[in-house]
Design an enzyme around this catalytic site. Structure first.
Site, PDB file in Angstrom:
ATOM      1  N   SER A  51       0.853  -1.203   0.000  1.00 21.05           N
ATOM      2  CA  SER A  51       0.000   0.000   0.000  1.00 21.05           C
ATOM      3  C   SER A  51       0.882   1.244   0.000  1.00 21.05           C
ATOM      4  O   SER A  51       2.061   1.170  -0.331  1.00 21.05           O
ATOM      5  CB  SER A  51      -0.934  -0.037   1.216  1.00 21.05           C
ATOM      6  OG  SER A  51      -1.912   0.970   1.113  1.00 21.05           O
ATOM      7  N   ASN A  52       0.326   2.390   0.350  1.00 25.65           N
ATOM      8  CA  ASN A  52       1.130   3.614   0.432  1.00 25.65           C
ATOM      9  C   ASN A  52       0.674   4.457   1.617  1.00 25.65           C
ATOM     10  O   ASN A  52      -0.236   4.070   2.355  1.00 25.65           O
ATOM     11  CB  ASN A  52       1.049   4.390  -0.891  1.00 25.65           C
ATOM     12  CG  ASN A  52      -0.378   4.786  -1.226  1.00 25.65           C
ATOM     13  OD1 ASN A  52      -1.014   5.524  -0.487  1.00 25.65           O
ATOM     14  ND2 ASN A  52      -0.903   4.267  -2.336  1.00 25.65           N
TER      15      ASN A  52
END
Ligand code: CTP
Length: 396
Positions: A208-209
């Site tokens: 993810s980020n």
């Protein structure tokens, strides 16, 4: 911003929810409004006038017969930018629906030429009674707005039917929306995406980020406050979603793409503030991969470009805003993205700048449109959201 310098009359009738009116009075005052509280006799049985005087710093009106204040109710009614009644009891609603003005609050409501928001609060059976339904219909036909009531605990016990007064936060959101009503976004459909997406590697691991979702949520909040009908499509976020907009939760970039493809068909404005994961694992294991020694390699494939894929699906005239998150000087790259993705505006922000980008409460952005470039100073994401929408409305 909206409440600053505005005059709000807060009517408080008598119910156990009257105590929550203290929070409404305080929040309005903190937001810069000048708040005049008007208490009915039974309202004053629940909360003393002095409490509201301390919270608002202004005198409280409790009777038509307060000495020296004989015409105050007419003045208050005429000068108010907004009237909020919280709680509005079944009895108060019935009296004002029938035009009865036998106490100070009902007299002010009857004399008011302006915007009125009611937050009904009563026993669930009283709310379901056709008499109450009819009275609220009468008031709706007069242009009065209501917020709630909600389902939940009542003073007399739990209930699965509406009756409980909406929470102060919800009342404030609707009050702001009513105060700002009549603008160019009123009734328009705005679709906002927010937060990261995440791509699974196995049942417990993801890629993810750092996106918190706050920028997208502030945009959704601002569009809702301006009167739009807002849908927010959000990945798993750290920030809490705004009150008002309809929330559609997604997890992966594929799910985001499907939800956006569906929502964009009716959108008058699309704001793509989400940070979708650009790559997904080619093989997603159904079992948790055991820990091993040394290094591992992941084979990944690119995910769809959600924004670009909406290009042929957007309604004619849909105003489309994208974000460009860059490291280093990326103004030209941002402009390229604007053309490539067929956007009306791109919000350029830098991931490597203090007080900018993904995780904080602030952002530092440049707004690029076909005809303008606006380099904004560091601002809260709430302020940035207002700037983006105001610029879009001028540019559209
Ligand atoms: N975006 C999208 N789908 C993706 C990636 C990005 O719709 N798979 C959108 C973002 O929401 C943003 C805009 O495209 O509004 C630009 O995102 P950004 O991450 O800056 O650029 P990318 O297109 O991913 O290009 P790059 O990673 O090469 O900078």
């Amino acid at each position: 911003m909206t409440f600053s310098g505005r005059r709000v009359v807060l009517g408080v009738s008598g119910g156990i929810a009257s105590y929550k009116a203290c929070t409404v009075a305080r929040r309005l005052t903190q937001a810069g409004a000048s708040v005049d509280v008007v208490l009915t006799t039974s309202g004053a049985e629940f909360v003393r006038p002095v409490t509201f005087e301390a919270l608002t710093g202004r005198p409280v009106l409790t009777s038509l017969w307060d000495r020296g204040r004989a015409l105050d109710h007419i003045r208050l009614a005429q000068d108010a930018d907004l009237m909020v009644v919280a709680p509005a009891t079944a009895n108060l609603i019935a009296r004002v629906a029938q035009g009865i003005a036998d106490d100070v609050l009902s007299a002010i409501l009857l004399a008011s030429p302006g915007k009125i928001l009611l937050a009904p609060a009563m026993n669930d059976k009283m709310f379901a009674n056709p008499a109450t339904t009819k009275n609220l219909d009468i008031l709706a036909a007069r242009g009065w707005k209501t917020v709630g009531p909600a389902v939940g605990d009542l003073a007399e016990g739990e209930s699965d039917q509406p009756g409980r007064m909406s929470e102060p936060e919800e009342i404030l959101v609707e009050a702001e929306r009513l105060l700002r009503s009549g603008g160019p976004l009123e009734g328009k459909r705005v679709v906002v995406t927010a937060g990261p997406t995440r791509e699974p590697l196995d049942p417990v691991r993801i890629i993810s980020n750092r996106s918190s979702g706050l920028m997208g949520f502030e945009l959704a909040r601002a569009a809702y406050a301006m009167g739009a009908e807002v849908r927010v499509v959000a990945g798993p976020t750290v920030a809490s979603p705004p009150i008002g907009p309809i929330l559609i939760r997604v997890e992966t970039t594929d799910e985001l793409a499907r939800a956006v493809a569906e929502e964009v068909q009716e959108a008058d404005m699309l704001i793509m503030a989400a940070a979708p994961a650009d790559y997904a694992a080619v093989d997603v294991s159904t079992e948790k991969k055991p820990r091993g020694e040394g290094t591992i390699s992941l084979v990944m494939k690119s995910t769809p470009d959600v924004l670009q894929s909406t290009s042929g699906r957007r309604k004619v005239g849909c105003y489309c805003i994208g974000f460009a998150l860059e490291t280093g000087d990326g103004l030209d790259r941002a402009r390229e993205k604007m053309h490539k993705k067929n956007l009306d505006m791109i919000v350029y922000n830098r991931a490597d700048q203090e007080d900018g980008g993904m995780e904080g409460r602030n952002n530092k952005v440049v707004l690029l449109t076909g005809s303008s470039e606006k380099d904004l100073p560091v601002m809260s994401k709430r302020e940035v959201a207002e700037e983006i929408l105001q610029t879009a409305l001028i540019d559209a």
